[in-house]
Design a protein around this motif. Structure first.
Motif, mmCIF file in Angstrom:
data_model
loop_
_atom_site.group_PDB
_atom_site.id
_atom_site.type_symbol
_atom_site.label_atom_id
_atom_site.label_comp_id
_atom_site.label_asym_id
_atom_site.label_seq_id
_atom_site.Cartn_x
_atom_site.Cartn_y
_atom_site.Cartn_z
ATOM 1 N N ALA A 72 75.702 60.023 39.027
ATOM 2 C CA ALA A 72 75.973 58.613 39.318
ATOM 3 C C ALA A 72 75.127 58.132 40.497
ATOM 4 O O ALA A 72 74.588 57.014 40.470
ATOM 5 N N ALA A 73 74.997 58.950 41.528
ATOM 6 C CA ALA A 73 74.174 58.572 42.684
ATOM 7 C C ALA A 73 72.716 58.404 42.263
ATOM 8 O O ALA A 73 72.039 57.458 42.704
ATOM 9 N N ASP A 74 72.226 59.290 41.403
ATOM 10 C CA ASP A 74 70.850 59.171 40.904
ATOM 11 C C ASP A 74 70.685 57.903 40.062
ATOM 12 O O ASP A 74 69.644 57.236 40.113
ATOM 13 N N LEU A 75 71.705 57.569 39.293
ATOM 14 C CA LEU A 75 71.617 56.377 38.444
ATOM 15 C C LEU A 75 71.636 55.093 39.273
ATOM 16 O O LEU A 75 71.106 54.062 38.838
ATOM 17 N N LEU A 76 72.210 55.138 40.471
ATOM 18 C CA LEU A 76 72.192 53.964 41.342
ATOM 19 C C LEU A 76 70.759 53.585 41.708
ATOM 20 O O LEU A 76 70.416 52.398 41.771
ATOM 21 N N GLU A 77 69.902 54.582 41.941
ATOM 22 C CA GLU A 77 68.490 54.310 42.226
ATOM 23 C C GLU A 77 67.839 53.590 41.058
ATOM 24 O O GLU A 77 67.036 52.666 41.246
ATOM 25 N N ILE A 78 68.185 54.003 39.863
ATOM 26 C CA ILE A 78 67.608 53.399 38.667
ATOM 27 C C ILE A 78 68.110 51.961 38.519
ATOM 28 O O ILE A 78 67.337 51.047 38.208
ATOM 29 N N ALA A 79 69.392 51.742 38.758
ATOM 30 C CA ALA A 79 69.944 50.385 38.686
ATOM 31 C C ALA A 79 69.254 49.479 39.713
ATOM 32 O O ALA A 79 68.902 48.328 39.392
ATOM 33 N N ASP A 80 69.039 50.002 40.922
ATOM 34 C CA ASP A 80 68.340 49.219 41.948
ATOM 35 C C ASP A 80 66.930 48.858 41.490
ATOM 36 O O ASP A 80 66.475 47.720 41.662
ATOM 37 N N SER A 81 66.235 49.823 40.913
ATOM 38 C CA SER A 81 64.867 49.596 40.445
ATOM 39 C C SER A 81 64.842 48.545 39.328
ATOM 40 O O SER A 81 63.967 47.673 39.307
ATOM 41 N N LEU A 82 65.801 48.616 38.429
ATOM 42 C CA LEU A 82 65.867 47.624 37.353
ATOM 43 C C LEU A 82 66.143 46.228 37.901
ATOM 44 O O LEU A 82 65.541 45.236 37.460
ATOM 45 N N GLU A 83 67.054 46.135 38.877
ATOM 46 C CA GLU A 83 67.353 44.832 39.478
ATOM 47 C C GLU A 83 66.126 44.251 40.166
ATOM 48 O O GLU A 83 65.849 43.053 40.049
ATOM 49 N N LEU A 84 65.385 45.087 40.891
ATOM 50 C CA LEU A 84 64.154 44.606 41.536
ATOM 51 C C LEU A 84 63.148 44.137 40.489
ATOM 52 O O LEU A 84 62.479 43.111 40.672
ATOM 53 N N GLY A 85 63.033 44.885 39.387
ATOM 54 C CA GLY A 85 62.109 44.498 38.324
ATOM 55 C C GLY A 85 62.493 43.177 37.680
ATOM 56 O O GLY A 85 61.635 42.341 37.395
ATOM 57 N N ILE A 86 63.777 42.980 37.467
ATOM 58 C CA ILE A 86 64.235 41.722 36.871
ATOM 59 C C ILE A 86 63.974 40.561 37.824
ATOM 60 O O ILE A 86 63.499 39.489 37.419
ATOM 61 N N ALA A 87 64.253 40.776 39.110
ATOM 62 C CA ALA A 87 64.030 39.721 40.099
ATOM 63 C C ALA A 87 62.552 39.372 40.208
ATOM 64 O O ALA A 87 62.193 38.197 40.360
ATOM 65 N N ALA A 88 61.692 40.353 40.114
ATOM 66 C CA ALA A 88 60.252 40.113 40.243
ATOM 67 C C ALA A 88 59.631 39.704 38.917
ATOM 68 O O ALA A 88 58.500 39.232 38.884
ATOM 69 N N GLY A 89 60.355 39.866 37.827
ATOM 70 C CA GLY A 89 59.801 39.637 36.494
ATOM 71 C C GLY A 89 59.371 38.226 36.209
ATOM 72 O O GLY A 89 58.404 38.010 35.476
ATOM 73 N N ALA A 90 60.006 37.239 36.766
ATOM 74 C CA ALA A 90 59.682 35.850 36.435
ATOM 75 C C ALA A 90 58.259 35.490 36.844
ATOM 76 O O ALA A 90 57.571 34.783 36.115
ATOM 77 N N GLY A 91 57.812 35.976 37.983
ATOM 78 C CA GLY A 91 56.487 35.588 38.453
ATOM 79 C C GLY A 91 55.440 36.675 38.317
ATOM 80 O O GLY A 91 54.286 36.461 38.679
ATOM 81 N N ALA A 92 55.783 37.851 37.784
ATOM 82 C CA ALA A 92 54.839 38.969 37.736
ATOM 83 C C ALA A 92 54.053 38.964 36.433
ATOM 84 O O ALA A 92 54.520 38.475 35.411
#
Length: 178
Positions: A72-92
């Protein structure tokens, strides 16, 4: 002369009934003491076995509740990475999104590896029904029959136990060749 049954023929007195009774009482007291000690030892052993069983059950319960904590702790890193990707996705641009997805995929595979999850990617290997699920067969002059030509969906094992079979396309000989 009267013959006394407690005396031997030579006239010396034998053991009296009181002596025998005292000996028996002493032996009984010793036997009762040993029996009490054995009973107490048995009670302690039963209590220790019960405590060990309860302790083991608590450990099993805790492992069930918290065994996935590291994953679960390892998956939190992945969730964080996905959230950053979604946030940056609109302008990238697309290449930056692909780079971010690859980084997230590497995090996921690293978490899988630490948890004992291994990928089954049988491309070019012989079909193994214990690890692979044939979705279709395809004629192939280049590959021997029974070879995995393509992987539709990778499979996964957990510490050597199959979680999901790899879904594959398997070669067969050319039509009409027997």
């Amino acid at each position: 002369m009267n013959a006394d049954p407690d005396q031997d023929p030579m006239g010396s007195p034998g053991p009296s009934p009181h002596d025998d009774l005292d000996t028996l009482r002493t032996a009984l007291a010793e036997a009762e003491t040993r029996a009490d000690e054995s009973h107490n030892a048995l009670l302690r052993a039963v209590a220790e076995a019960d405590n060990t069983r309860k302790r083991a059950q608590r450990d099993i319960d805790a492992a069930g509740r918290f065994g996935a904590e590291r994953l679960a702790a390892d998956l939190l890193e992945i969730a964080d990475s996905l959230e950053l990707g979604i946030a940056a996705g609109a302008g990238a641009d697309a290449s930056r999104l692909v780079e971010g997805m690859e980084a997230t995929r590497r995090l996921l595979l690293k978490a899988f590896e630490r948890a004992g999850v291994m990928t089954v990617d049988p491309q070019g290997q012989a079909f193994n029904p214990e690890l692979h699920e044939a979705m279709m067969t395809q004629e192939s002059a280049d590959a021997p029959p029974g070879t995995v030509l393509g992987v539709i969906q990778k499979g996964y094992t957990l510490n050597g136990r199959l979680l999901r079979p790899a879904r594959v396309i398997v070669s067969r000989g050319p039509a009409g060749a027997n």
